[in-house]
Write an enzyme that holds these catalytic residues in place. Structure first.
Site, PDB file in Angstrom:
ATOM      1  N   SER A   1       3.076 -20.846   0.382  1.00  0.00           N
ATOM      2  CA  SER A   1       2.729 -19.420  -0.675  1.00  0.00           C
ATOM      3  C   SER A   1       1.307 -19.540  -1.080  1.00  0.00           C
ATOM      4  O   SER A   1      -0.226 -19.692  -0.943  1.00  0.00           O
ATOM      5  CB  SER A   1       3.384 -19.126  -1.807  1.00  0.00           C
ATOM      6  OG  SER A   1       3.261 -18.084  -2.246  1.00  0.00           O
TER       7      SER A   1
ATOM      8  N   ASP B   1      -1.895 -12.351  -2.038  1.00  0.00           N
ATOM      9  CA  ASP B   1      -1.851 -14.198  -2.348  1.00  0.00           C
ATOM     10  C   ASP B   1      -1.564 -14.740  -0.793  1.00  0.00           C
ATOM     11  O   ASP B   1      -1.632 -13.585   0.380  1.00  0.00           O
ATOM     12  CB  ASP B   1      -0.596 -14.490  -3.111  1.00  0.00           C
ATOM     13  CG  ASP B   1       0.942 -14.824  -2.354  1.00  0.00           C
ATOM     14  OD1 ASP B   1       0.520 -14.071  -1.225  1.00  0.00           O
ATOM     15  OD2 ASP B   1       1.601 -15.371  -2.556  1.00  0.00           O
TER      16      ASP B   1
ATOM     17  N   ASP C   1      -0.618 -15.495   1.422  1.00  0.00           N
ATOM     18  CA  ASP C   1       1.023 -15.483   2.193  1.00  0.00           C
ATOM     19  C   ASP C   1       1.666 -14.252   2.508  1.00  0.00           C
ATOM     20  O   ASP C   1       2.263 -14.315   3.078  1.00  0.00           O
ATOM     21  CB  ASP C   1       2.752 -16.317   2.855  1.00  0.00           C
ATOM     22  CG  ASP C   1       2.754 -16.302   1.647  1.00  0.00           C
ATOM     23  OD1 ASP C   1       2.651 -16.205   0.209  1.00  0.00           O
ATOM     24  OD2 ASP C   1       4.253 -16.452   1.480  1.00  0.00           O
TER      25      ASP C   1
ATOM     26  N   ASP D   1       3.125 -12.088   0.123  1.00  0.00           N
ATOM     27  CA  ASP D   1       4.587 -11.621   0.359  1.00  0.00           C
ATOM     28  C   ASP D   1       4.093 -11.366  -1.419  1.00  0.00           C
ATOM     29  O   ASP D   1       5.162 -10.879  -2.040  1.00  0.00           O
ATOM     30  CB  ASP D   1       5.687 -12.265   0.212  1.00  0.00           C
ATOM     31  CG  ASP D   1       5.033 -14.091  -0.992  1.00  0.00           C
ATOM     32  OD1 ASP D   1       4.262 -14.253  -1.246  1.00  0.00           O
ATOM     33  OD2 ASP D   1       6.062 -14.292  -1.090  1.00  0.00           O
TER      34      ASP D   1
END
Length: 555
Positions: free
Chosen positions: A159, A307, A309, A311
């Protein structure tokens, strides 16, 4: 290793066992180098080896996450192979053999390698494995779990962690991240696998690679989130923060009919080094500096960031004192209000560390509200979820398709709200003012203590439980030890303090060496019509709450 050593015999045996099974030349060489330096008297190298082999990365409800490097307490091909084998064993024991498992990955160092290792091991265990053809946003993979009727999903991602970290996020067939007892049961099987060399694990390349079919299905779903007649005009800047969101977001605005943004050029494409940010998290101070520069030059009306990734989603807006990033609670209020205005029925949910404003809004619209523990593993499982969020810029705007945080669907809804307000001559700031007058000012603020010694956090929590404060900022508060659990909430390490206008939750971070305190002050609607005065009053109270809490915690 022979002769005298700075390592005790037990650790030396662990090093030998590890070195013999490691399939990655890079980590093998790194371990040899660390051992050589440690034997030569390098204390830092000795400490690194000791820490890397002193335990295992804990497999919990977020899967695995940690720095890259050799050893069971780091992210590497050995640890990932053991995790994949442990998950496959768990699924087999649950009677899921032959089921489909989707695997995706981000653009971090070794993510593609970890994903392929997982695919080979899980395919050899008798599962139908599909792996993404390229680095793919986490919510797109999460969408694929239900869309392809999978029994599980894996996303190799850390992440918004620092560049040298990686992680391993596990979902089950409901499309949500794992929760107890599944996490404990998978961890037990991983532990058993760790006692055997990974070279003994069967592997198979009988897995499928999926690309456009997954992406197009996700984008088709995304187009249903915006009414065909809704306004589309809005000027915006976008940054994927060197992550994997850019390509999908580009198709998303084209499919949904919004104008193209000005993209922050230096951050447009995936780069695991994250060269333009000190920490690749849109919440961090300075992370949006280049987006602000771009937006100022373009005369944009808002900034949207994902961000790495994709999500999570962050928004910044211009104001009299320059650009400011909306808090996770402010954006949660805007998106929750948007769903309520559109008549989306069901349960509205947020974590206990988030603002209580969503609860007031849901009640005013006759909708159920649910408070959960932190994490979308809990929010995504709320029955009949209509909208959910947590203050750490995670939003679930389409739970029927992705019962997890999704920064791309959130982006599309934000554009729709902003364009609709613009058509009325209003802004996102105007909407926030309207919500504050209607429901009262709900001012939130984080108070975070980062430590180098984790025992300081343990001691601070012990002091808080010992003192059980009954007043903050002069207001009586009720003390609730969340470790004891409640009728509504499973037990967790945290404390909640609530009064008529004050709410505080204190908890250790699950992923970083931090003690996190979430502060909220509420001003009644009758006293919130003069917003400047009400917000100043809330800020003064928050200041005093922070001082009182700091003194109690001793940090």
């Amino acid at each position: 290793m022979t002769g005298a050593s700075v390592f005790d015999p037990v650790l030396r045996e662990k090093l030998t066992f590890w070195r013999a099974q490691d399939p990655d030349p890079a980590t093998s060489v790194a371990l040899d180098d660390l051992i050589e330096k440690a034997e030569a008297g390098d204390a830092a190298a000795r400490d690194e080896v000791t820490d890397a082999f002193s335990g295992r990365l804990e497999f919990g409800t977020a899967g695995l996450r940690g720095p890259l490097g050799p050893g069971p307490n780091r992210m590497n091909r050995v640890v990932v192979a053991q995790a994949a084998a442990g998950l496959a064993t768990y699924l087999t024991d649950e009677g899921k053999t032959g089921g489909r498992v989707i695997i995706g990955y981000d653009a971090r160092y070794n993510s593609d390698v970890f994903a392929r290792d997982s695919a080979e091991i899980i395919a050899a265990a008798g599962f139908e494995v599909i792996i993404t053809a390229a680095p793919t946003p986490t919510p797109v993979v999460a969408f694929g779990i239900r869309h392809f009727a999978c029994v599980a999903g894996i996303v190799v991602t850390a992440s918004h962690n620092p560049p040298n970290d990686n992680g391993y996020k596990v979902y089950l067939g409901d499309g949500s991240q794992i929760i107890p007892p599944a996490d404990v049961e998978i961890a037990e099987r991983i532990g058993w696998m760790s006692r055997h060399p990974v070279a003994d694990l069967p592997r198979s390349q009988d897995y499928a690679v999926i690309g456009d079919e997954l992406i197009n299905a996700y984008l088709d779903r995304l187009t249903t989130l915006v009414d065909a007649e809704a306004p589309r005009r809005v000027s915006w800047v976008y940054t994927p923060m060197h992550g994997v969101g850019g390509a999908i977001v580009r198709q998303a605005w084209q499919r949904t009919g919004f104008p193209a943004p000005t993209v922050v050029a230096e951050q447009e494409y995936p780069d695991p080094a994250f060269p333009t940010v000190s920490f690749p998290n849109p919440e961090e101070p300075g992370a949006l500096d280049r987006a602000v520069t771009t937006a100022t030059a373009a005369g944009a009306e808002l900034i949207i960031a994902n961000d790495p990734d994709a999500d999570r989603c962050a928004v910044a807006i211009p104001g009299p004192d320059g650009w400011r990033t909306l808090s996770g609670d402010e954006l949660g209020a805007i998106l929750g209000d948007d769903a309520l205005r559109r008549g989306v029925r069901g349960s509205y949910a947020c974590s206990i560390v988030s603002s209580s404003l969503l609860s007031a809004m849901a009640a005013a619209h006759g909708q159920r509200f649910v408070a959960t523990l932190t994490g979308f593993k809990w929010i995504g499982r709320v029955p009949s979820l209509a909208f959910g969020y947590e203050e750490a810029i995670g939003y679930c705007c389409d739970p029927a398709a992705v019962p997890d945080k999704d920064g791309i669907s959130a982006l599309v809804r934000i554009l729709s709200v902003a364009a609709g307000l613009k058509a009325e001559g209003l802004t996102l700031a105007d909407r926030l003012d309207d919500l504050s007058r209607r429901y009262g000012v709900h001012q939130t603020r984080p108070l975070t203590f980062r430590v180098s010694d984790l025992s300081l956090i343990t001691d601070a929590m012990a002091r808080l439980r010992e003192q059980r404060p009954d007043r903050l900022a002069g207001e009586p508060v009720a003390f609730l030890d969340l470790a004891e659990g409640t009728k509504e909430l499973p037990a967790t390490d945290g404390v909640r303090l609530c009064g008529d206008s004050i709410k505080v939750v204190v908890r250790p971070s699950g992923t970083e060496p931090k003690l996190k305190c979430y502060l909220e002050v509420r001003i009644p609607p009758a006293d919130s019509q003069d917003l400047a005065a009400a917000r100043a009053r809330a800020d003064r109270t928050l200041d005093q709450v922070g001082l009182d809490l700091t003194a109690i915690l001793g940090l």
